[in-house]
Design an enzyme around this catalytic site. Structure first.
Site, PDB file in Angstrom:
ATOM      1  N   ARG A  51       0.812  -1.226   0.000  1.00 27.84           N
ATOM      2  CA  ARG A  51       0.000   0.000   0.000  1.00 27.84           C
ATOM      3  C   ARG A  51       0.841   1.271   0.000  1.00 27.84           C
ATOM      4  NH1 ARG A  51      -2.512  -3.931   1.449  1.00 27.84           N
ATOM      5  NH2 ARG A  51      -0.752  -4.306   2.822  1.00 27.84           N
ATOM      6  N   THR A  52       1.825   1.357   0.882  1.00 29.35           N
ATOM      7  CA  THR A  52       2.566   2.614   1.003  1.00 29.35           C
ATOM      8  C   THR A  52       3.324   2.925  -0.283  1.00 29.35           C
ATOM      9  OG1 THR A  52       2.807   2.262   3.391  1.00 29.35           O
ATOM     10  CG2 THR A  52       4.241   3.889   2.369  1.00 29.35           C
ATOM     11  N   LYS A  80      25.346  -4.177  -1.583  1.00 31.01           N
ATOM     12  CA  LYS A  80      26.803  -4.127  -1.696  1.00 31.01           C
ATOM     13  C   LYS A  80      27.436  -3.381  -0.532  1.00 31.01           C
ATOM     14  CE  LYS A  80      26.356  -3.843  -6.747  1.00 31.01           C
ATOM     15  NZ  LYS A  80      26.657  -2.999  -7.937  1.00 31.01           N
ATOM     16  N   ARG A 101      11.445   3.958   2.945  1.00 31.23           N
ATOM     17  CA  ARG A 101      11.101   3.009   4.011  1.00 31.23           C
ATOM     18  C   ARG A 101      12.351   2.220   4.338  1.00 31.23           C
ATOM     19  NH1 ARG A 101       5.903  -0.802   4.559  1.00 31.23           N
ATOM     20  NH2 ARG A 101       5.171   1.227   5.260  1.00 31.23           N
ATOM     21  N   HIS A 129       5.598   6.332  11.206  1.00 29.98           N
ATOM     22  CA  HIS A 129       5.020   6.138   9.874  1.00 29.98           C
ATOM     23  C   HIS A 129       4.101   7.330   9.609  1.00 29.98           C
ATOM     24  CE1 HIS A 129       3.755   4.409   6.255  1.00 29.98           C
ATOM     25  NE2 HIS A 129       3.428   3.186   6.634  1.00 29.98           N
TER      26      HIS A 129
END
Length: 306
Positions: A51-52, A80, A101, A129
């Site tokens: 969703r986000t 890496k 995120r 959030h």
């Protein structure tokens, strides 16, 4: 330049501006179809999201902009060993705004200190959030008609649930908000949140273990899943994951106008039978997330022309 790392980065008046703009977008989305033409949003998702991430991408596309980025750490140079600081320095020359995120708390804040473009925290570990909080506030404002004088129940994982922490931080700034915190002892809200946010602001709250006992008092019930990815011990997760399940029998205790919210994804904490109840608004909540992110992108890019 403004970043959004915590809900507290926005004043109450700024929150109102964003929510009002989102409400206007809902009424006439076509009015904003080319506001961000030529602008690019980078989505840096070091952790899985449906969703986000997709609502951010949909928001930018709806505004006439374009999107680039990655959907997991494995598909980026983080695999890496590249640091967040170096990544954002590079991305700043590719895009106009960034949504990040990350599983580590504070990573978006670190990125913002090295970035030359606005950084939006799209979730950092169990911390914050803020765009989910904006989504929640918009849902409450539109469907309840107010952000004050509410009794709000939070149920499930209140210890690791970043959506819970963010929404509590936002709601304490409104008048006559009462919290009912429903969880097992192992998943109670963190001590810092209780002491530095609730107690420090003299906010009314109580902690309980039985959902049915408090259902009749609630104007809003915010359900959360018990998150396997936040546990170090799988045995603890298995023992607690079914602690609270909302079903139609429990809904019989609720007010006729109580709303059930959930940031999604859901596992089994809300029975699918509840979806038919008009008080269950979590899918509408997910839809509102696109509009509020459109408003936020516009505000951070300081491009409100239409």
């Amino acid at each position: 330049m403004k970043h959004l790392i915590s809900p507290l980065d926005l004043s109450v008046s700024e929150l109102k501006e964003i929510l009002d703009l989102a409400g206007d977008i809902i009424l006439d989305p076509g009015k904003y179809a080319n506001v961000c033409h030529g602008k690019k949003l980078a989505t840096l998702f070091y952790e899985p999201s449906t969703r986000t991430r997709l609502s951010f991408e949909a928001a930018m596309l709806n505004l006439g902009g374009s999107v680039l980025g990655f959907s997991s750490a494995d598909s980026s140079s983080a695999a890496k060993g590249e640091s967040v600081a170096d990544t954002i320095r590079v991305i700043s020359s590719y895009a106009d705004i960034c949504a990040m995120r990350h599983p580590k708390e504070g990573a978006p804040l670190v990125a913002s200190t090295y970035s030359s473009i606005p950084v939006i925290n799209a979730g950092d570990g169990g911390h914050n959030h803020p765009t989910q909080t904006l989504t929640d506030l918009l849902t409450i404002q539109i469907l309840k008609g107010r952000l004050d004088n509410l009794t709000v129940g939070f149920c499930g994982d209140l210890k690791f649930g970043r959506t819970v922490h963010s929404l509590i931080n936002a709601l304490v700034r409104y008048e006559n908000i009462n919290f009912v915190l429903i969880s097992p002892d192992e998943l109670k809200i963190p001590t810092y949140l209780r002491e530095e946010v609730l107690d420090a602001n003299h906010v009314s709250y109580k902690e309980v273990k039985v959902l049915e006992e408090v259902m009749p008092q609630l104007d809003l019930l915010y359900m959360t899943r018990v998150q396997k990815e936040r546990f170090f011990n799988e045995e603890d997760y298995i023992r607690l994951k079914d602690s609270f399940i909302l079903d139609t029998k429990k809904m019989e205790y609720a007010k006729k106008d109580m709303l059930v919210l959930h940031p999604l994804p859901r596992v089994n904490e809300i029975a699918t039978e509840v979806d038919k109840d008009p008080r269950a608004v979590y899918f509408k909540q997910a839809e509102f997330g696109v509009y509020v992110r459109m408003a936020l992108i516009m505000k951070l890019l300081e491009d409100e022309s239409c």
